[in-house]
Design a protein around this motif. Structure first.
Motif, PDB file in Angstrom:
ATOM      1  N   TYR A   1     -15.196  -5.415  -1.655  1.00  0.00           N
ATOM      2  CA  TYR A   1     -14.508  -6.512  -2.366  1.00  0.00           C
ATOM      3  C   TYR A   1     -14.547  -7.788  -1.527  1.00  0.00           C
ATOM      4  O   TYR A   1     -15.099  -8.819  -1.945  1.00  0.00           O
ATOM      5  CB  TYR A   1     -13.075  -6.049  -2.626  1.00  0.00           C
ATOM      6  N   LEU A   2     -13.975  -7.712  -0.345  1.00  0.00           N
ATOM      7  CA  LEU A   2     -13.983  -8.885   0.531  1.00  0.00           C
ATOM      8  C   LEU A   2     -15.402  -9.193   1.010  1.00  0.00           C
ATOM      9  O   LEU A   2     -15.797 -10.359   1.106  1.00  0.00           O
ATOM     10  CB  LEU A   2     -13.066  -8.621   1.735  1.00  0.00           C
TER      11      LEU A   2
ATOM     12  N   ARG B   1     -24.462   1.171   5.116  1.00  0.00           N
ATOM     13  CA  ARG B   1     -25.099   2.485   4.929  1.00  0.00           C
ATOM     14  C   ARG B   1     -26.610   2.343   4.816  1.00  0.00           C
ATOM     15  O   ARG B   1     -27.348   3.204   5.280  1.00  0.00           O
ATOM     16  CB  ARG B   1     -24.552   3.143   3.668  1.00  0.00           C
TER      17      ARG B   1
ATOM     18  N   LEU C   1     -19.880   5.186   8.833  1.00  0.00           N
ATOM     19  CA  LEU C   1     -18.710   5.129   9.725  1.00  0.00           C
ATOM     20  C   LEU C   1     -17.918   6.439   9.734  1.00  0.00           C
ATOM     21  O   LEU C   1     -17.084   6.634  10.614  1.00  0.00           O
ATOM     22  CB  LEU C   1     -17.800   3.968   9.316  1.00  0.00           C
TER      23      LEU C   1
ATOM     24  N   LEU D   1     -15.680  -5.607   8.449  1.00  0.00           N
ATOM     25  CA  LEU D   1     -14.868  -5.588   7.229  1.00  0.00           C
ATOM     26  C   LEU D   1     -14.774  -4.189   6.635  1.00  0.00           C
ATOM     27  O   LEU D   1     -13.881  -3.918   5.826  1.00  0.00           O
ATOM     28  CB  LEU D   1     -15.492  -6.516   6.171  1.00  0.00           C
TER      29      LEU D   1
ATOM     30  N   SER E   1     -10.380   1.883   2.553  1.00  0.00           N
ATOM     31  CA  SER E   1      -9.393   0.831   2.325  1.00  0.00           C
ATOM     32  C   SER E   1      -8.315   1.203   1.320  1.00  0.00           C
ATOM     33  O   SER E   1      -7.363   0.460   1.152  1.00  0.00           O
ATOM     34  CB  SER E   1     -10.114  -0.433   1.832  1.00  0.00           C
TER      35      SER E   1
ATOM     36  N   TYR F   1      -3.310   5.067   6.133  1.00  0.00           N
ATOM     37  CA  TYR F   1      -4.126   3.847   6.129  1.00  0.00           C
ATOM     38  C   TYR F   1      -3.663   2.899   7.239  1.00  0.00           C
ATOM     39  O   TYR F   1      -4.451   2.452   8.066  1.00  0.00           O
ATOM     40  CB  TYR F   1      -4.037   3.171   4.757  1.00  0.00           C
TER      41      TYR F   1
ATOM     42  N   LYS G   1      -5.768   1.953  10.675  1.00  0.00           N
ATOM     43  CA  LYS G   1      -6.171   0.547  10.887  1.00  0.00           C
ATOM     44  C   LYS G   1      -5.572   0.038  12.201  1.00  0.00           C
ATOM     45  O   LYS G   1      -6.206  -0.713  12.939  1.00  0.00           O
ATOM     46  CB  LYS G   1      -5.729  -0.334   9.714  1.00  0.00           C
TER      47      LYS G   1
ATOM     48  N   LEU H   1      -4.970  -8.768  -1.343  1.00  0.00           N
ATOM     49  CA  LEU H   1      -5.951  -9.722  -1.888  1.00  0.00           C
ATOM     50  C   LEU H   1      -5.999  -9.624  -3.413  1.00  0.00           C
ATOM     51  O   LEU H   1      -5.887  -8.538  -3.975  1.00  0.00           O
ATOM     52  CB  LEU H   1      -7.339  -9.429  -1.311  1.00  0.00           C
TER      53      LEU H   1
ATOM     54  N   ARG I   1     -11.562  -3.986  -8.317  1.00  0.00           N
ATOM     55  CA  ARG I   1     -10.924  -4.066  -6.992  1.00  0.00           C
ATOM     56  C   ARG I   1      -9.896  -5.183  -6.923  1.00  0.00           C
ATOM     57  O   ARG I   1      -9.842  -6.050  -7.785  1.00  0.00           O
ATOM     58  CB  ARG I   1     -11.998  -4.260  -5.924  1.00  0.00           C
TER      59      ARG I   1
END
Ligand SMILES: NC(=O)c1ccc[n+]([C@@H]2O[C@H](COP(=O)([O-])OP(=O)(O)OC[C@H]3O[C@@H](n4cnc5c(N)ncnc54)[C@H](OP(=O)(O)O)[C@@H]3O)[C@@H](O)[C@H]2O)c1
Length: 275
Positions: A17-18, A38, A44, A70, A74, A136, A140, A161, A170
């Motif tokens: 999204y971001l 990827r 990751l 980023l 999430s 989460y 983070k 956001l 999203r």
């Protein structure tokens, strides 16, 4: 896309999204960026494989290497359901990335979240103590700790956001607007407050802060006002010209599982970038 001059800009999570907005912002600002996702063999969730990958990518000297990190697992619910994967993606992989940049040179700009706070002591500025209430938030926060071990790195904490997304699914608004358009009811919490920020503005500010080598440590980028989920949702529905009669008021405490924090409103000790 390639680096420019001695500068080498990398982006993880460009497909998110971001990330979509961030890559568009880079292009608009004439900043060349290279993707680290990827498709480039970066998974990751397998942090133990990353050292070799990063070595191949970062071993050439770059006067000014900046990695905008980023990518994340999430979604709150995904992290609660798969805590081990969340730990690998959000915490361990961030640690591996920070270690690679320490070794090969450069600066890491890590996008984090207001959900590293417990929601009971808002507003939170850069000196407030993180006390995450969720998997989460905890994973983070662990990512933040790895990044902050190197003084030139930067952690940017973003609020909730909103704004249209590339796949219409999203952010804080898209799924609400889709349900209303389908004639389905929407429950919005009257008792969860944040300082929401438009995703396009977030992308601009993350780029500006990240490119400024003088901006280090922790920065908060709160949106302009504190709103409940209910207030934000109603505003987005009305701005889209839709009928808000399908909105039902609810409480975050009615949700199963770990309760969402009450108020993770951010504040900042610093002037906004570009001011
Ligand atoms: N959205 C918000 O309201 C909000 C608020 C505060 C902070 N943040 C932070 O902002 C950042 C971006 O969030 P977002 O909303 O853009 O998330 P998103 O839409 O879910 O995108 C996440 C990105 O991470 C990548 N990713 C996930 N797992 C991966 C893995 N195992 N290996 C490689 N890449 C992986 C995804 O790649 P694929 O596309 O290949 O799946 C995607 O590009 C995150 O760090 C998040 O914590 C978001």
């Amino acid at each position: 896309m390639s680096g420019d001059g001695g500068r080498e800009i990398w982006v993880t999570g460009a497909g998110g999204y971001l990330g979509h907005e961030f890559v568009k912002t880079c292009a608009r600002e004439g900043v060349s960026s290279r993707l680290l996702g990827r498709d480039q063999g970066i998974d990751l969730s397998r942090p133990f494989d990353l050292d070799e990958r990063f070595e191949g990518l970062f071993s050439s000297p770059a006067e000014d290497r900046i990695v905008f990190h980023l990518a994340a697992m999430s979604r709150w619910e995904d992290c609660e359901r798969e805590p081990d994967t969340a730990a690998r993606v959000n915490a361990e992989a961030t640690g591996a990335l920070a270690a690679a940049i320490r070794r090969f040179g450069g600066r890491l700009v890590y996008v984090s979240t207001d959900l590293v706070f417990d929601g009971e002591h808002a507003p939170y500025d850069e000196e407030s103590d993180p006390r995450p209430a969720s998997i989460y938030g905890r994973t983070k926060r662990l990512g933040e700790v790895s990044v902050l071990a190197e003084p030139r790195n930067l952690v940017i904490r973003l609020p909730l956001l909103f704004g249209p997304s590339f796949d219409g699914k999203r952010g804080a608004g898209d799924s609400i607007l889709a349900r209303i358009r389908n004639g389905e009811p929407v429950v919005l919490f009257r008792d969860e407050w944040r300082t929401p920020l438009h995703v396009a503005r977030a992308a601009e500010m993350v780029l500006a802060e990240g490119l400024d080598p003088g901006t280090k440590g922790i920065r908060h980028l709160p949106g302009p006002e504190r709103l409940s989920r209910l207030e934000l949702g109603l505003r987005l529905i009305r701005e889209a010209g839709l009928d808000d009669s399908l909105v039902e008021e609810g409480s975050r405490l009615d949700m199963p599982g770990v309760p969402r924090p009450r108020d993770c409103s951010l504040s900042t000790l610093y002037p906004p970038p570009g001011s």
